[in-house]
Design a protein around this motif. Sequence first.
Motif, short mmCIF file in Angstrom:
data_model
loop_
_atom_site.label_atom_id
_atom_site.label_comp_id
_atom_site.label_asym_id
_atom_site.label_seq_id
_atom_site.Cartn_x
_atom_site.Cartn_y
_atom_site.Cartn_z
N LYS A 1 0.97 4.12 -2.75
CA LYS A 1 0.72 5.60 -2.44
C LYS A 1 1.71 6.48 -2.97
O LYS A 1 1.55 7.65 -3.46
CB LYS A 1 0.70 5.64 -0.98
N GLU A 2 2.97 6.02 -2.96
CA GLU A 2 4.21 6.75 -3.41
C GLU A 2 4.09 6.75 -4.97
O GLU A 2 4.53 7.83 -5.46
CB GLU A 2 5.56 6.03 -2.97
N ARG B 1 -2.74 16.75 -1.41
CA ARG B 1 -2.29 15.53 -1.90
C ARG B 1 -0.84 15.10 -1.09
O ARG B 1 -0.79 14.18 -0.67
CB ARG B 1 -1.90 15.15 -3.42
N LEU C 1 0.84 -1.38 0.03
CA LEU C 1 0.03 0.00 -0.01
C LEU C 1 0.71 1.25 -0.16
O LEU C 1 0.60 2.15 -0.63
CB LEU C 1 -1.06 0.11 1.31
N PHE D 1 -0.33 9.90 6.03
CA PHE D 1 -0.03 8.55 5.95
C PHE D 1 1.01 8.13 6.45
O PHE D 1 1.24 7.19 7.27
CB PHE D 1 -0.41 8.15 4.34
N GLU E 1 -2.00 14.82 2.56
CA GLU E 1 -2.54 13.35 2.50
C GLU E 1 -1.30 12.57 2.67
O GLU E 1 -1.23 11.42 3.72
CB GLU E 1 -3.12 13.16 1.52
N ARG E 2 -0.31 12.38 1.82
CA ARG E 2 0.84 11.74 1.94
C ARG E 2 1.55 11.80 3.30
O ARG E 2 2.20 10.77 4.04
CB ARG E 2 1.71 11.93 0.82
N ALA F 1 1.51 6.85 -6.66
CA ALA F 1 0.56 7.59 -6.87
C ALA F 1 0.82 9.28 -6.77
O ALA F 1 0.64 10.27 -7.42
CB ALA F 1 -0.87 7.48 -5.98
#
Length: 159
Positions: free
Chosen positions: A101-102, A125, A97, A132, A128-129, A104
């Motif tokens: 995510k990286e 974004r 995951l 996370f 959000e990163r 994306a």
Amino acid sequence: WEATTRAQLEEWQQSRKYRWINYLPNPGFNPFTGGFNIQFNLAAPLAEFKTAEANRQKILSIKRMNKLEAEKIKNTVQARYASVKNAIAEYEAQDSLVYFKEIAFDLYSKQYQRNEMTPSEYLARQQERQQFQLARLREANSIYESIRQLLLLAYYPVR
């Protein structure tokens, strides 16, 4: 548990160390007769025979209680170890995951560089990163703390 048992047994035996004094005769002086007398305590040896079984049971009880406590600590350590092991496996399972995510975020970065995304969308974004990554770091710290507590419990089981 053996060291604790030995210590408790030694303490209990120290408390019963000078029982032989009960067998000694008691010298005394009677002022009415003006003479000395010696008394023997015949109840002490009889009481010792009566308490011999209780003494043996006390020793067995100390050994049993400490063995049960050691088993309880061992079971607690094993249960916590299994829990930590599961948490580590779950953490490692999330690596894919993280990878996605990286990827994306790299795509979002390229879109931003090509001016296909507004700065506010890109910042959202990016935030959000970072959230996370922060959550992931908290999970890792939680696992490390669980491992530390497990090691302390295994090394210092006495509460």
